[in-house]
Design an enzyme around this catalytic site. Structure first.
Site, short mmCIF file in Angstrom:
data_model
loop_
_atom_site.label_atom_id
_atom_site.label_comp_id
_atom_site.label_asym_id
_atom_site.label_seq_id
_atom_site.Cartn_x
_atom_site.Cartn_y
_atom_site.Cartn_z
N SER A 86 0.79 -1.24 0.00
CA SER A 86 0.00 0.00 0.00
C SER A 86 0.82 1.29 0.00
CB SER A 86 -0.99 0.01 1.17
OG SER A 86 -0.32 0.07 2.40
N LYS A 129 -6.40 3.39 8.94
CA LYS A 129 -5.59 4.43 8.28
C LYS A 129 -6.25 5.80 8.41
CE LYS A 129 -3.44 1.11 5.19
NZ LYS A 129 -3.23 0.65 3.82
#
Length: 196
Positions: A86, A129
């Site tokens: 990511s 996140k």
């Protein structure tokens, strides 16, 4: 450049640094990757480098930075192992910032896997996140379009105060971080124009 990561303890902010070790004809490439990066993250760095080269060749065709620069990519907090795909868009953004000598927009963080063709692929840990971004007082985040549904399903208190940009391709990440690529001039191009 600020990235967002998922850890066993929840989400965290991840800083990506890029620097030049040496320059010269034929020296281009990633020479060093540090910060206890796992194999998947090392592969992401290689893909991000290839994608960044492609983007730079389109917007600044005379800029030879990537073919002439031996690069070092570092992810601080070296005692903590890091892995996963990511960070791809974050690494590409750090490399382009260095190549263009242009800082990315402040107050923005991002997460997304990057394909070799520049597609931004969905990732996991959106809630963690987003919480990490809020804790770090970040106001804007860039997420893959493939995670829009995950974002919509988050509780409103997690989304409040965050402006999410959803992207399908790296060009959209570039525009959110640096502005319109057509308006970015390379210093050497400006010098050539003033000499003529």
């Amino acid at each position: 450049i600020t990235g967002l990561a998922w850890t066993s303890m929840g989400g965290s902010v991840l800083y990506i640094e890029a620097g030049v070790l040496e320059q010269g004809e034929g020296k281009g490439g990633i020479r060093s990757l540090t910060g206890q990066l796992g194999e998947v993250m090392r592969e992401s760095a290689s893909i991000a480098h290839s994608c960044a080269r492609s983007v730079l060749s389109k917007i600044q065709p005379d800029n030879r930075f990537f073919s002439e620069s031996a690069l070092h990519i570092h992810v601080p907090a070296g005692a903590t192992p890091k892995d996963g795909p990511s960070a791809g868009i974050t690494i590409a953004t750090a490399l382009l910032s260095l190549a263009m000598e242009k800082p990315a927009k402040k107050g923005i963080a991002m997460t997304g896997e990057l394909s070799l063709t520049g597609r931004v692929l969905p990732i996991g840990g959106i809630k963690e996140k987003a919480i990490a971004a809020k804790r770090a007082k970040i106001k804007e985040i860039i997420l893959p379009e493939g995670n829009r549904r995950d974002w919509k399903e988050l509780p409103q208190e997690v989304k409040d105060g965050l402006d999410a940009h959803f992207v399908k391709v790296y060009d959209e990440v570039f525009e959110a971080c640096f502005g319109n690529p057509a308006q970015i001039k390379w210093q050497e191009q400006e010098e050539k124009a003033s000499v003529v």
